[in-house]
Design a protein around this motif. Structure first.
Motif, PDB file in Angstrom:
ATOM      1  N   ARG A  25       2.836  10.705  12.086  1.00 18.56           N
ATOM      2  CA  ARG A  25       2.955  10.341  10.680  1.00 18.56           C
ATOM      3  C   ARG A  25       3.737   9.038  10.556  1.00 18.56           C
ATOM      4  NH1 ARG A  25       6.821  14.124  11.682  1.00 18.56           N
ATOM      5  NH2 ARG A  25       8.972  13.611  11.112  1.00 18.56           N
ATOM      6  N   ILE A  26       3.573   8.411   9.405  1.00 18.88           N
ATOM      7  CA  ILE A  26       4.385   7.262   9.034  1.00 18.88           C
ATOM      8  C   ILE A  26       4.949   7.525   7.652  1.00 18.88           C
ATOM      9  CG2 ILE A  26       4.407   4.794   8.482  1.00 18.88           C
ATOM     10  CD1 ILE A  26       2.273   4.346  10.511  1.00 18.88           C
ATOM     11  N   GLU A  27       6.243   7.478   7.546  1.00 14.32           N
ATOM     12  CA  GLU A  27       6.901   7.645   6.263  1.00 14.32           C
ATOM     13  C   GLU A  27       7.899   6.515   6.096  1.00 14.32           C
ATOM     14  OE1 GLU A  27       8.645  11.486   6.131  1.00 14.32           O
ATOM     15  OE2 GLU A  27       6.743  12.558   6.248  1.00 14.32           O
ATOM     16  N   GLY A  28       8.157   6.139   4.867  1.00 11.99           N
ATOM     17  CA  GLY A  28       9.062   5.025   4.658  1.00 11.99           C
ATOM     18  C   GLY A  28       9.545   4.948   3.221  1.00 11.99           C
ATOM     19  N   SER A  29      10.416   3.993   2.987  1.00  8.36           N
ATOM     20  CA  SER A  29      10.976   3.806   1.654  1.00  8.36           C
ATOM     21  C   SER A  29      11.536   2.403   1.544  1.00  8.36           C
ATOM     22  CB  SER A  29      12.083   4.836   1.380  1.00  8.36           C
ATOM     23  OG  SER A  29      13.156   4.665   2.298  1.00  8.36           O
ATOM     24  N   ALA A  30      11.592   1.903   0.313  1.00  9.56           N
ATOM     25  CA  ALA A  30      12.216   0.615   0.036  1.00  9.56           C
ATOM     26  C   ALA A  30      13.687   0.844  -0.265  1.00  9.56           C
ATOM     27  CB  ALA A  30      11.530  -0.074  -1.132  1.00  9.56           C
ATOM     28  N   ASP A  31      14.531  -0.073   0.214  1.00  8.72           N
ATOM     29  CA  ASP A  31      15.967   0.089   0.063  1.00  8.72           C
ATOM     30  C   ASP A  31      16.606  -1.286  -0.035  1.00  8.72           C
ATOM     31  OD1 ASP A  31      18.401   1.275  -0.164  1.00  8.72           O
ATOM     32  OD2 ASP A  31      18.365   2.284   1.787  1.00  8.72           O
ATOM     33  N   LEU A  67       0.849  -1.189   0.000  1.00  5.58           N
ATOM     34  CA  LEU A  67       0.000   0.000   0.000  1.00  5.58           C
ATOM     35  C   LEU A  67       0.883   1.236   0.000  1.00  5.58           C
ATOM     36  CD1 LEU A  67      -2.757  -0.854   2.667  1.00  5.58           C
ATOM     37  CD2 LEU A  67      -3.027  -0.842   0.182  1.00  5.58           C
ATOM     38  N   PRO A  68       0.384   2.352  -0.499  1.00  3.08           N
ATOM     39  CA  PRO A  68       1.151   3.597  -0.398  1.00  3.08           C
ATOM     40  C   PRO A  68       1.387   3.987   1.060  1.00  3.08           C
ATOM     41  CG  PRO A  68      -0.645   3.828  -1.971  1.00  3.08           C
ATOM     42  CD  PRO A  68      -0.868   2.534  -1.255  1.00  3.08           C
ATOM     43  N   ILE A  69       2.467   4.692   1.296  1.00  2.00           N
ATOM     44  CA  ILE A  69       2.801   5.114   2.655  1.00  2.00           C
ATOM     45  C   ILE A  69       1.683   5.954   3.254  1.00  2.00           C
ATOM     46  CG2 ILE A  69       4.409   6.499   4.024  1.00  2.00           C
ATOM     47  CD1 ILE A  69       5.574   3.884   3.200  1.00  2.00           C
ATOM     48  N   GLU A  70       1.072   6.808   2.435  1.00  2.69           N
ATOM     49  CA  GLU A  70      -0.009   7.663   2.936  1.00  2.69           C
ATOM     50  C   GLU A  70      -1.183   6.838   3.433  1.00  2.69           C
ATOM     51  OE1 GLU A  70       1.372   7.926   0.005  1.00  2.69           O
ATOM     52  OE2 GLU A  70       2.624   9.721   0.213  1.00  2.69           O
ATOM     53  N   GLN A  71      -1.499   5.758   2.724  1.00  2.00           N
ATOM     54  CA  GLN A  71      -2.608   4.911   3.140  1.00  2.00           C
ATOM     55  C   GLN A  71      -2.278   4.177   4.441  1.00  2.00           C
ATOM     56  OE1 GLN A  71      -5.594   4.853   1.543  1.00  2.00           O
ATOM     57  NE2 GLN A  71      -6.325   3.627   3.283  1.00  2.00           N
ATOM     58  N   ILE A  72      -1.038   3.710   4.566  1.00  2.00           N
ATOM     59  CA  ILE A  72      -0.613   3.054   5.810  1.00  2.00           C
ATOM     60  C   ILE A  72      -0.712   4.028   6.982  1.00  2.00           C
ATOM     61  CG2 ILE A  72       1.357   2.024   6.991  1.00  2.00           C
ATOM     62  CD1 ILE A  72       2.269   0.885   4.334  1.00  2.00           C
ATOM     63  N   SER A  73      -0.294   5.269   6.771  1.00  5.88           N
ATOM     64  CA  SER A  73      -0.347   6.273   7.835  1.00  5.88           C
ATOM     65  C   SER A  73      -1.780   6.593   8.218  1.00  5.88           C
ATOM     66  CB  SER A  73       0.381   7.548   7.382  1.00  5.88           C
ATOM     67  OG  SER A  73       0.358   8.527   8.389  1.00  5.88           O
ATOM     68  N   GLU A  74      -2.671   6.747   7.242  1.00 12.11           N
ATOM     69  CA  GLU A  74      -4.062   7.074   7.530  1.00 12.11           C
ATOM     70  C   GLU A  74      -4.750   5.933   8.276  1.00 12.11           C
ATOM     71  OE1 GLU A  74      -5.727   9.876   7.198  1.00 12.11           O
ATOM     72  OE2 GLU A  74      -3.864  10.828   6.517  1.00 12.11           O
ATOM     73  N   ASN A  75      -4.499   4.703   7.850  1.00  9.28           N
ATOM     74  CA  ASN A  75      -5.105   3.561   8.545  1.00  9.28           C
ATOM     75  C   ASN A  75      -4.632   3.486   9.997  1.00  9.28           C
ATOM     76  OD1 ASN A  75      -6.386   2.880   6.157  1.00  9.28           O
ATOM     77  ND2 ASN A  75      -4.878   1.330   5.575  1.00  9.28           N
ATOM     78  N   SER A  76      -3.354   3.740  10.222  1.00  9.42           N
ATOM     79  CA  SER A  76      -2.823   3.680  11.584  1.00  9.42           C
ATOM     80  C   SER A  76      -3.394   4.788  12.458  1.00  9.42           C
ATOM     81  CB  SER A  76      -1.291   3.763  11.544  1.00  9.42           C
ATOM     82  OG  SER A  76      -0.743   2.672  10.838  1.00  9.42           O
ATOM     83  N   LYS A  77      -3.537   5.983  11.892  1.00  8.59           N
ATOM     84  CA  LYS A  77      -4.115   7.082  12.667  1.00  8.59           C
ATOM     85  C   LYS A  77      -5.553   6.789  13.056  1.00  8.59           C
ATOM     86  CE  LYS A  77      -1.323  10.909  10.863  1.00  8.59           C
ATOM     87  NZ  LYS A  77      -1.342  12.173  10.090  1.00  8.59           N
ATOM     88  N   LYS A  78      -6.277   6.140  12.175  1.00  5.63           N
ATOM     89  CA  LYS A  78      -7.686   5.853  12.448  1.00  5.63           C
ATOM     90  C   LYS A  78      -7.845   4.895  13.624  1.00  5.63           C
ATOM     91  CE  LYS A  78      -9.843   3.229   9.558  1.00  5.63           C
ATOM     92  NZ  LYS A  78     -10.509   2.739   8.327  1.00  5.63           N
TER      93      LYS A  78
END
Length: 424
Positions: A175-181, A152-163
């Protein structure tokens, strides 16, 4: 399916030169605990993992229209995705089944209790924002075997967690931000998905508990200590009141000590705030001691105020702080004029009896005059001591007003500085 179950030890790929694609997403459901001393964060996650099983594919038209089935997770190969910051035994509840659709895509949902290490910053407690990293990746499989990405996009993961986290305890998700590495270690490389700073899982405490139980009572005690300067400075009640207030503040700090975070990495700002408040109360008590000593200086020594002290305090300092000096009281006139009338007139000297009576009157007047002179000396000494005492009281009052204004200025500057640090 039994043939597929028997191949569980092998990665489900027809061509081993092609890596298995796995995707993850999670929902931060709760923050279970934060231990500042050991730098440990305990969270509860809903983890969802997707990957492709190339051996599990079928045509729904040939299977009665069935597009999705559930199978035991123990009978299928699964990527070894772990949380790299995990530092405790995995006590999470296991999910026994996975969903498999006709394309071979598997969805594995599980609840994960993560006990992870985190560099917790407590300086701005209880207004601090914690930035902790959660790194998901395979333990053994390198990029040649397993490629990892986000489901899922990071924004969707963050919104679900906030809810889901908004009603969970004292913590609030920012907030939740992330990246693949790609993680490189030696000649091997692993695909990882990292949520870290500046791409991080950021959360903060809801400070209302600490504001109500710590900051507001401390502020009230400081206000009471400030208002105690309006008690008469020449009264011993002010010193007793301040000592009682200082004792009460010390007991308050002992009771509330368990609510404050403790760590060897540093001292939180709220601890500095309480220490400075305690120091201000001690300084306030010392100021009262100094002023009391000045006000009662004359009661022991009965000495005249030095001229330079009187000029410095009553002329310059009183003018600087706009202190209104009382009107000077007129000195009492204790001078008495003792007139002894000439009782012995020419006519009276002719009468010896009258002359004896007048001599008796004169002797009595001389005794009365001596008594009056003694009373006069005592009154002059008393008025002089009263004048010395009035000067010392006036000097003490001016100095008390000066120290009170300095105290107010220091408290105001301190309040502005501490508020700006917390709001920064």
């Amino acid at each position: 399916l039994q043939d597929i179950f028997n191949k569980k030890p092998f990665r489900p790929a027809w061509n081993y030169s092609h890596p298995t694609i796995a995707n993850i997403s999670f929902t931060l459901y709760a923050v279970l605990g934060v231990n500042e001393k050991t730098q440990i964060l305990t969270t509860f996650l809903w983890l969802r993992l997707y990957w492709y099983h190339e051996f599990l594919q079928w045509d729904p038209a040939e299977c009665g229209g069935i597009e999705k089935i559930s199978l035991p997770v123990e009978d299928l190969w699964a990527p070894d995705i772990i949380v790299y910051e995990f530092i405790d035994e995995d006590k999470s509840q296991r999910t026994p089944y996975v969903y498999v659709n006709h394309t071979g895509r598997i969805r594995y949902d599980r609840m994960l209790r993560v006990v992870s290490s985190c560099n917790l910053g407590i300086f701005n407690f209880p207004f601090d924002v914690q930035n902790c990293s959660l790194t998901f990746g395979p333990y053994m499989h390198t990029v040649k075997d397993v490629r990892l990405g986000l489901a899922l996009p990071i924004e969707q993961i963050s919104e679900n967690s906030k809810k889901y986290l908004e009603t969970s305890g004292e913590w609030e998700l920012v907030r939740i931000e992330g990246s693949a590495d790609v993680l490189t270690f030696g000649i091997d490389e692993w695909d990882i998905v990292t949520f870290w700073w500046p791409d991080s899982v950021s959360f903060k405490e809801r400070p209302i508990l600490y504001v109500v139980n710590l900051l507001i009572p401390s502020a009230f005690l400081m206000v009471i200590d400030t208002m105690s300067f309006y008690l008469p400075p020449h009264s011993t009640d002010r010193a007793s009141f301040k000592m009682t207030l200082l004792l009460g503040y010390t007991v308050f700090l002992l009771i509330m000590n368990d609510l404050l975070p403790s760590t060897t990495n540093g001292t939180p700002l709220i601890g500095i705030y309480f220490s400075v408040c305690l120091a201000l109360m001690v300084i306030s008590l010392l100021e009262t001691v100094i002023i009391t000593n000045i006000l009662h200086h004359n009661s022991v020594q009965h000495s005249r105020t030095p001229g330079w002290v009187k000029k410095l305090v009553l002329k310059y300092i009183a003018k600087i702080i706009c202190y209104r000096l009382p009107m000077a009281q007129p000195e009492p006139n204790c001078k008495m004029l003792f007139l002894f009338p000439n009782f012995l007139g020419k006519e009276q000297q002719k009468e010896p009896g009258l002359i004896k009576q007048q001599c008796s009157y004169t002797q009595d007047l001389l005794w009365i005059s001596e008594d009056i002179r003694a009373i006069r000396s005592y009154l002059e000494l008393h008025y002089r001591e009263k004048e010395f005492e009035r000067e010392w009281i006036l000097i003490g009052s001016v100095l008390d007003s000066l120290l009170y204004r300095i105290y107010l200025l220091f408290i105001s500057v301190y309040a502005i500085v501490i508020s700006s640090l917390w709001c920064a």
